[in-house]
Design an enzyme around this catalytic site. Structure first.
Site, mmCIF file in Angstrom:
data_model
loop_
_atom_site.group_PDB
_atom_site.id
_atom_site.type_symbol
_atom_site.label_atom_id
_atom_site.label_comp_id
_atom_site.label_asym_id
_atom_site.label_seq_id
_atom_site.Cartn_x
_atom_site.Cartn_y
_atom_site.Cartn_z
ATOM 1 N N TRP A 101 -29.232 -7.164 -52.224
ATOM 2 C CA TRP A 101 -27.885 -6.601 -52.087
ATOM 3 C C TRP A 101 -26.836 -7.500 -52.750
ATOM 4 O O TRP A 101 -25.865 -7.035 -53.325
ATOM 5 C CB TRP A 101 -27.550 -6.415 -50.590
ATOM 6 C CG TRP A 101 -26.102 -6.106 -50.411
ATOM 7 C CD1 TRP A 101 -25.517 -4.874 -50.441
ATOM 8 C CD2 TRP A 101 -25.043 -7.065 -50.237
ATOM 9 N NE1 TRP A 101 -24.163 -5.002 -50.290
ATOM 10 C CE2 TRP A 101 -23.849 -6.320 -50.168
ATOM 11 C CE3 TRP A 101 -25.000 -8.451 -50.147
ATOM 12 C CZ2 TRP A 101 -22.605 -6.939 -49.995
ATOM 13 C CZ3 TRP A 101 -23.776 -9.073 -49.981
ATOM 14 C CH2 TRP A 101 -22.590 -8.301 -49.905
ATOM 15 N N ARG A 115 -17.540 4.177 -57.237
ATOM 16 C CA ARG A 115 -17.102 2.787 -57.384
ATOM 17 C C ARG A 115 -16.583 2.373 -58.757
ATOM 18 O O ARG A 115 -16.221 1.216 -58.930
ATOM 19 C CB ARG A 115 -18.254 1.831 -57.055
ATOM 20 C CG ARG A 115 -18.936 2.066 -55.753
ATOM 21 C CD ARG A 115 -18.410 1.118 -54.703
ATOM 22 N NE ARG A 115 -19.185 1.250 -53.496
ATOM 23 C CZ ARG A 115 -20.115 0.389 -53.126
ATOM 24 N NH1 ARG A 115 -20.364 -0.669 -53.860
ATOM 25 N NH2 ARG A 115 -20.760 0.566 -52.010
ATOM 26 N N LYS A 143 -15.357 -14.155 -54.320
ATOM 27 C CA LYS A 143 -16.492 -13.224 -54.427
ATOM 28 C C LYS A 143 -17.666 -13.643 -53.530
ATOM 29 O O LYS A 143 -17.478 -14.023 -52.395
ATOM 30 C CB LYS A 143 -16.936 -13.134 -55.897
ATOM 31 C CG LYS A 143 -15.904 -12.507 -56.825
ATOM 32 C CD LYS A 143 -15.979 -11.010 -56.857
ATOM 33 C CE LYS A 143 -17.200 -10.521 -57.569
ATOM 34 N NZ LYS A 143 -17.276 -9.057 -57.570
ATOM 35 N N ASP A 169 -25.606 -9.279 -55.589
ATOM 36 C CA ASP A 169 -25.806 -9.293 -57.046
ATOM 37 C C ASP A 169 -25.957 -10.704 -57.599
ATOM 38 O O ASP A 169 -26.534 -10.899 -58.659
ATOM 39 C CB ASP A 169 -24.560 -8.715 -57.745
ATOM 40 C CG ASP A 169 -24.421 -7.240 -57.523
ATOM 41 O OD1 ASP A 169 -25.439 -6.547 -57.471
ATOM 42 O OD2 ASP A 169 -23.262 -6.771 -57.414
#
Ligand code: NOJ
Length: 796
Positions: free
Chosen positions: A488, A332, A632, A490
């Site tokens: 999970w 990633r 996001k 963030d």
């Protein structure tokens, strides 16, 4: 609007309209050497790590975008006109020149037709050599003789991303270049083995090793002085900025073609000499493509599908597995967005990525499992981000030493405390291990001894139990798993608060573990974890249900979030999908929860992570409330959890809904609306802007997202329902009622299963009959290696 198309036969995406709204990238290299390149040959290359072993420089997030790159210029030595094979950097007007870019499996080809000259440049990194080949073919399609010059250009990096972007007070004076025997050598004098080379399969007519000499003052890569004047100045120096520029003149008769192979590699001049000798043989160059093709075909052959959904066929058969594999390889951290400033393994990301590829990459999957187990603290939590070399006693790791004094952190700094632990990280690994064993049948892995990050060792089995015990211990007063630094998500920083999602994840991990323990016949262990499972289930049933869906968590002050009472962040995708996917919700609540997801979060581009978006900062909830609405984790279509919803719908038996969700997110189906999507249609992106934002539908962050792995996992194991078990192959699809049939070829433990699924009754789920080589059976057995079998599944 479309900018290209899928060429399924060649497994390529062909871009024929170059002025894309953003960079469309591809990944080269499958072992140590790697490059990220875009549709105009911009990008960068690195050896093993993009953080501290960069080879070419990249000015990320800059103007103009995506510079520099690995460029080839052509100059007409009579007219003095010049252009580049990739559209950028020279960028001839698109009505005067025609360009294309083909992104394939570990190679990218740029093509240009201009001034009756056809030119092609393929960038490719051979499977086993640490060198990038620039395979260039130039053909005179004119009816007269043409006099041409060819120039290569790339800019060398100072090796460390920080040294490339700040503090030049040492690197600028301690890196040098020289040209000898046809090879440019870049020497990072401050590093013991800091060399790279640039060479070609021909004797150059000129060279420049100094960037600023080749480009010239007050110019850019658009109009390098050397190209404009048709001559390099033979520059090199101790100190300064360096480049790989070789110049060759050609006279081409009508119809004549020339092939040049430039080589950009890791190592000193001698390493360059060896590669030069090897790849001056065009047969060797051609073999590079054959080897890569074989490498990828071998992976793809493990699972190929033919369904009524063309987008799904294209994505699953090629691009989604490609994306998943790339994530497993590069963890990633290397893209045009994540430009390599962090390296190592992200615990949760790696665990999930590895879970998608046990069939296509069992070796890497196993390697990642062991690395993650070594990164587990004996208390049962994983190190959120770590370098696997820290714990690998077998490799002699030479850490990068900065020429300016930056102290190396001690081991005590590496093993962070629980205050930095994420509540989900290690839970993902349980299922990855179980999937690996089901795929390979390698049960001995479970009893293998592995060290803990903070010292001591235990079996894989013991590691797994520590993970489960940790989550059982880290609960709030009511028994819900704590949120810790984050789960999970963030940006959901519940700290002393609690996470519903993690309780469901714990439930899922326990169920997976119990399957393994039961299969092994470990009665005591089974009893212990069965009890733990029941306790978690009770908490899920009694503490986490709101009116029509599951809450997301509880803040430190005891305030539930994700409830009908909330004005913002009323409903969240993670907890609802995991409630169902884990099996904890049951059918009735599951249907209500997923209906709420559909009604409140589903958009034409996929499912939003939460809604309505947060608009007021609330530090009890976390950073998510400080992200702009629709971006996001704050109410975007965050891609990674979308496949959780497909799987959840399959758990509920609603194949129509699963497919509706699948199609909405599927990049393939956004190929003709790039004016909205902007990003590449062959890769899932981390997120698609949500409906609370003006750029609704715009996709960001290709490739480096857990979506690749999860999309593959959910589509193949839940929608198509092909799931290896410890001693049988399960085929239990959940498909749209209108699908009459589909076909899959699945290789499992060395045998090939040709699976034909028939759905004459038009159901979404349910198996009536299974035929194995014409015989009616109850289950599909493990078969002898290299045998081939016909499986017929009758749904009904
Ligand atoms: C990207 C991170 O890499 C991943 O670990 C995290 O789960 C998602 N963002 C969601 O926050």
């Amino acid at each position: 609007m479309r900018y290209g198309h899928f060429d399924n036969k060649k497994r390529e995406y062909v871009i024929d309209k170059m002025d894309l709204p953003t960079s469309w990238t591809n990944y080269l290299g499958i072992r140590n050497m790697a490059a990220v390149v875009n549709h105009t040959a911009g990008g960068y290359m690195f050896y093993k790590t993009p953080e501290y072993h960069r080879i070419t420089r990249f000015r990320a997030n800059s103007v103009p975008m995506d510079r520099p790159g690995h460029y080839v210029y052509i100059r007409d030595d009579e007219s003095k006109d010049y252009w580049s094979i990739s559209w950028q950097p020279v960028a001839k007007p698109l009505d005067e020149a025609s360009y294309s870019c083909r992104h394939g499996m570990s190679y990218t080809t740029y093509n240009c037709d201009y001034s009756n000259i056809n030119a092609e440049q393929t960038l490719v990194i051979p499977k086993d050599d640490s060198v990038e080949l620039w395979d260039v073919k130039i053909k005179n399609e004119d009816n007269r003789v043409r006099q041409l010059s060819v120039f290569s250009y790339c800019e060398f990096s100072f090796h460390h991303i920080d040294m490339d972007n700040r503090n030049f007070q040492m690197s600028l004076y301690a890196s040098g270049s020289s040209y000898d025997k046809g090879i440019i050598e870049h020497d990072l004098f401050y590093e013991e083995f800091g060399y790279q080379y640039f060479t070609a399969n021909m004797e150059a007519d000129g060279f420049d090793c100094l960037r600023d000499t080749f480009i010239g003052r007050y110019r850019t890569e658009d109009n390098p002085k050397a190209v404009e004047t048709g001559r390099c100045l033979g520059s090199c120096e101790r100190g300064n900025n360096h480049c790989g520029a070789l110049h060759k003149r050609f006279v081409l008769a009508p119809g004549e073609e020339v092939r040049i192979v430039f080589m950009l590699g890791e190592g000193d001049r001698e390493a360059g000499r060896i590669m030069r000798e090897k790849y001056s043989d065009m047969g060797r160059v051609d073999a590079v493509y054959d080897e890569l093709r074989a490498y990828w075909e071998d992976k793809f052959s493990k699972l190929q599908i033919r369904t009524p959904n063309e987008g799904m066929n294209t994505m699953i058969n090629t691009w989604t597995l490609y994306q998943a594999e790339i994530n497993v390889m590069f963890s990633r951290f290397a893209s045009f967005i994540e430009v390599g400033g962090r390296t190592g393994l992200g615990y949760r990301d790696t665990a999930q990525d590895a879970m998608a590829v046990p069939h296509s990459n069992p070796v890497k999957c196993r390697q990642r499992i062991i690395e993650l187990l070594q990164g587990l603290v004996s208390q049962g939590y994983g190190l959120h981000l770590f370098q696997p070399e820290w714990f690998d006693s077998e490799t002699e790791h030479k850490p990068f030493k900065s020429p300016t004094v930056i102290p190396t952190p001690g081991k005590d700094k590496i093993v962070h405390g629980i205050e930095d632990a994420c509540s989900d990280d290690a839970l993902w690994l349980i299922s990855t291990i179980v999937e690996y064993v089901k795929e390979t049948g390698e049960h001995s892995l479970i009893d293998e001894m592995v060290s803990y990050a903070d010292g001591g060792e235990g079996t894989v089995y013991e590691h797994m139990m520590k993970i489960l015990d940790f989550s059982a211990e880290q609960v709030g007063e009511g028994g819900i798993c704590k949120g810790l630094r984050a789960d999970w998500n963030d940006c959901l920083n519940l700290g002393g608060g609690e996470s519903a999602m993690v309780s469901f994840l714990h439930y899922w991990a326990l169920r997976n573990f119990l399957e393994l323990a039961e299969y092994r016949g470990d009665q005591k262990i089974t009893e212990k974890y069965e009890q733990m499972l029941q306790k978690v289930k009770e908490v899920c049933d009694t503490k986490l249900w709101d009116e029509d869906w599951y809450i997301r968590g509880v803040t430190q002050s005891g305030r539930p979030i994700g409830t009908k009472m909330d004005k913002e962040g009323q409903i969240h995708l993670e907890s609802n999908t995991w409630a169902v996917l884990s099996g904890a919700s049951g059918q009735e609540r599951g249907i209500r929860a997923m209906n709420s997801v559909y009604d409140r979060l589903f958009t034409p581009y996929g499912i939003m992570l939460n809604g309505p978006a947060y608009t007021t900062p609330d530090d009890e909830i976390g950073f998510v409330t400080r992200v702009y609405p629709g971006l996001k984790e704050n109410a975007a279509v965050f891609s990674h959890p979308n496949p959780w919803a497909w799987a959840a719908e399959c758990m509920l038996g609603r194949g129509d809904r699963a497919m509706e969700f699948y199609d909405a997110l599927c990049p393939y189906y956004q190929n003709d609306m790039i004016e909205i999507r902007e990003a590449e249609p062959y890769s899932y992106c981390q997120f698609v802007v949500g409906k609370d934002h003006t750029a609704f539908g715009r996709a960001h962050h290709p490739f480096m997202t857990g979506t690749g792995g999860w999309a593959y996992f959910s589509a193949t194991r839940y929608i198509l329902g092909i799931r290896p078990d410890f001693d049988k192959l399960v085929v239990d699809p959940c498909i749209p009622a209108e699908w009459k049939h589909f076909h899959v070829i699945r290789e499992w433990r060395g045998a090939v299963y040709r699976i034909q699924v028939e759905n004459k009754d038009g159901v979404m789920k349910g198996i009536r009959e299974i035929y194995f080589d014409g015989r009616k059976v109850d289950a599909i057995p493990v078969c002898e290696e290299e045998s081939q079998h016909d499986i017929k599944i009758v749904m009904g």
